[in-house]
Design a protein around this motif. Structure first.
Motif, PDB file in Angstrom:
ATOM      1  N   UNK A 215       0.922  -1.149  -0.074  1.00 31.91           N
ATOM      2  CA  UNK A 215       0.017  -0.033   0.026  1.00 31.91           C
ATOM      3  C   UNK A 215       0.905   1.349   0.040  1.00 31.91           C
ATOM      4  N   UNK A 216       0.174   2.334  -0.311  1.00 27.19           N
ATOM      5  CA  UNK A 216       0.806   3.673  -0.507  1.00 27.19           C
ATOM      6  C   UNK A 216       0.711   4.192   0.908  1.00 27.19           C
ATOM      7  N   UNK A 217       1.481   4.780   1.673  1.00 24.47           N
ATOM      8  CA  UNK A 217       1.252   5.379   2.848  1.00 24.47           C
ATOM      9  C   UNK A 217       0.381   6.560   2.935  1.00 24.47           C
ATOM     10  N   UNK A 218       0.578   7.363   1.676  1.00 23.24           N
ATOM     11  CA  UNK A 218      -0.023   8.515   1.694  1.00 23.24           C
ATOM     12  C   UNK A 218      -1.398   8.425   1.510  1.00 23.24           C
ATOM     13  N   UNK A 219      -2.190   7.177   1.228  1.00 23.85           N
ATOM     14  CA  UNK A 219      -3.505   6.766   1.097  1.00 23.85           C
ATOM     15  C   UNK A 219      -3.969   6.543   2.226  1.00 23.85           C
TER      16      UNK A 219
END
Ligand code: NDP
Ligand code: MG
Length: 389
Positions: A160-164
């Motif tokens: 996953x993308x931490x910014x999401x």
């Protein structure tokens, strides 16, 4: 064969780790096992697993450990320096499961020699997350979480993308007193606090579960481990302890990690990462379980959570002060010097007093400064406990 060492081998996490390793003896070459007071267990496991070295932190127990290991070929050593030396011995995978801030130095040392560090010792992350990640980078090792909530978040974030990430929710069982009134909690004894409804853990973390100081530590640990904005981190009471954490994404999805309250899952996940291997944990029967319930984690009832928020906001060395004050307050409760609810009073007063004195919390992040903050906080917390008792 993977070279493994276990720090805190005689404790609850240590014994669960040994249980997994002993099931596949041909896969592991055991370098060092360490303990403190329980040298009988330490020697027994060191012989059974044919460890190179067994270390107790208690220097006066060295003759006893030596006698227990006589003729076995296992080397015996004692004292904090010997534990540090053991952590510097090359190993591929190291379990950090000493209880308390005493786990920090061996963890840093293991990372320094490039090991994968399976981190149960949340105190290291709370006191010195930045130093831990510096050591990971410099040594070329890797830190993997073992605390069940953080293992759950780690697993939910894979790919996953931490910014999401919009929010991270960690669950709390509510501990021994979740259905008690504040008046009853004020009179609680150490024996009552040391009984956990769901998990079988060491005495200190079990009592911290009843005061929610364990959850407070875990909020800070989440912040340090995943570098997530504190405003996105929350705790919720989930009495069944089956969902360990949930990660909410910006599309509204909430990924929950569900599993039985058995630490061998999180330990085994860290042991086999990045692969998954079969583990001897119960498979949940959802229909039999029927339902999962949740309650708000009330910050008035549990001031530890409010204090953790303040620590996350303050940053710097306040985590080291918080942890040391909490460990000292717990000692004062265990010796019946203060009551159960007074532990939070001691921690709050210590944080206030140390910030009033200035200097300590804003000092640069170095091991010496972390240890100095720890030392000062213990001193102030002991004085506070004596004053309010
Ligand atoms: P235990 O009290 O069961 O075990 C602690 C271990 O540390 C024992 O091996 C003990 O030795 C050793 N030890 C104690 N003091 C010292 C010291 N000063 N120097 C060196 N070794 C010492 O604790 P747990 O296994 O429950 O917890 C270990 C860590 O893992 C803690 O940080 C805890 O917060 C964390 N954790 C534990 C969980 C659990 O399920 N138990 C879950 C998540 C995190 P001895 O017994 O020989 O005296
Ligand atoms: Mg936990």
């Amino acid at each position: 064969m993977r070279r493994v060492s276990i720090f805190g081998a005689t404790g609850s996490i240590g014994q669960n780790t040994i249980d997994l390793i002993a099931r596949a003896p041909d896969d592991y070459d055991v370098v060092a096992l360490t303990g403190a007071t329980n040298v009988t267990q330490l020697a027994k496991d060191a012989k059974r697993l044919q460890a190179d070295l067994a270390v107790t932190s208690e220097e006066d127990l060295l003759p006893e450990l030596r006698a227990l290991l006589a003729g076995s070929g296992v080397e015996a050593a004692a004292g904090d320096a010997a534990i540090k030396e053991a952590a510097g011995r090359p190993a591929d995978w190291v379990m950090s499961a000493i209880v308390g801030a005493a786990g920090l130095v061996p963890g840093l040392e293991a990372l320094g020699q490039g090991a994968t560090l399976a981190l149960a010792n949340k105190e290291s992350m709370v006191c010195a997350g930045q130093l831990m990640f510096d050591a990971e980078r410099d040594g070329g090792g890797k830190i993997l979480p073992v605390d069940s909530e953080h293992s759950a978040v780690f697993q939910a974030l894979i790919g996953e993308d931490l910014s999401a990430v919009e929010r991270v929710i960690i669950t709390a069982s509510g501990g021994a007193f979740r259905d008690w009134s504040l008046e009853e909690m004020a009179r609680a004894t150490p024996e009552q606090a040391a009984t956990h409804p769901n998990w079988d853990m060491g005495q200190r973390i079990t009592i911290d579960s009843a005061s929610l100081f364990n959850k407070a530590m875990e909020l800070i640990e989440t912040r340090e481990f995943f570098r997530i904005d504190p405003a996105k981190i929350e705790a919720v009471v989930h009495p069944e302890s089956m969902i360990h954490a949930l990660v909410g994404f910006n599309d509204g999805a909430l990924m929950a990690h569900v599993g039985p309250p058995d630490m061998r899952h999180a330990i085994g996940f860290a042991l086999h990462h990045p692969h998954r291997k079969a583990l001897p944990v119960e498979r949940l029967d959802l229909v039999k379980l029927g339902q999962f319930t949740f309650r708000a984690a009330d910050e008035t009832r549990y001031p530890a959570l409010r204090l953790a928020r303040e620590v996350m906001q303050t940053g710097g060395l306040s985590g080291a002060v918080f942890n040391a004050a909490k460990e000292t307050a717990l000692d004062a409760f265990l010796s019946r010097q203060i009551g159960f609810l007074q532990m939070a009073e001691v921690v709050e007063a210590t944080l206030l007093e140390i910030s009033r004195r200035g200097g300590c919390i804003d000092a640069a992040f170095s091991l010496d400064n972390v240890l100095a903050a720890d030392h000062l906080a213990r001193h102030v917390a002991r004085e506070t406990a004596a004053r309010i008792s």
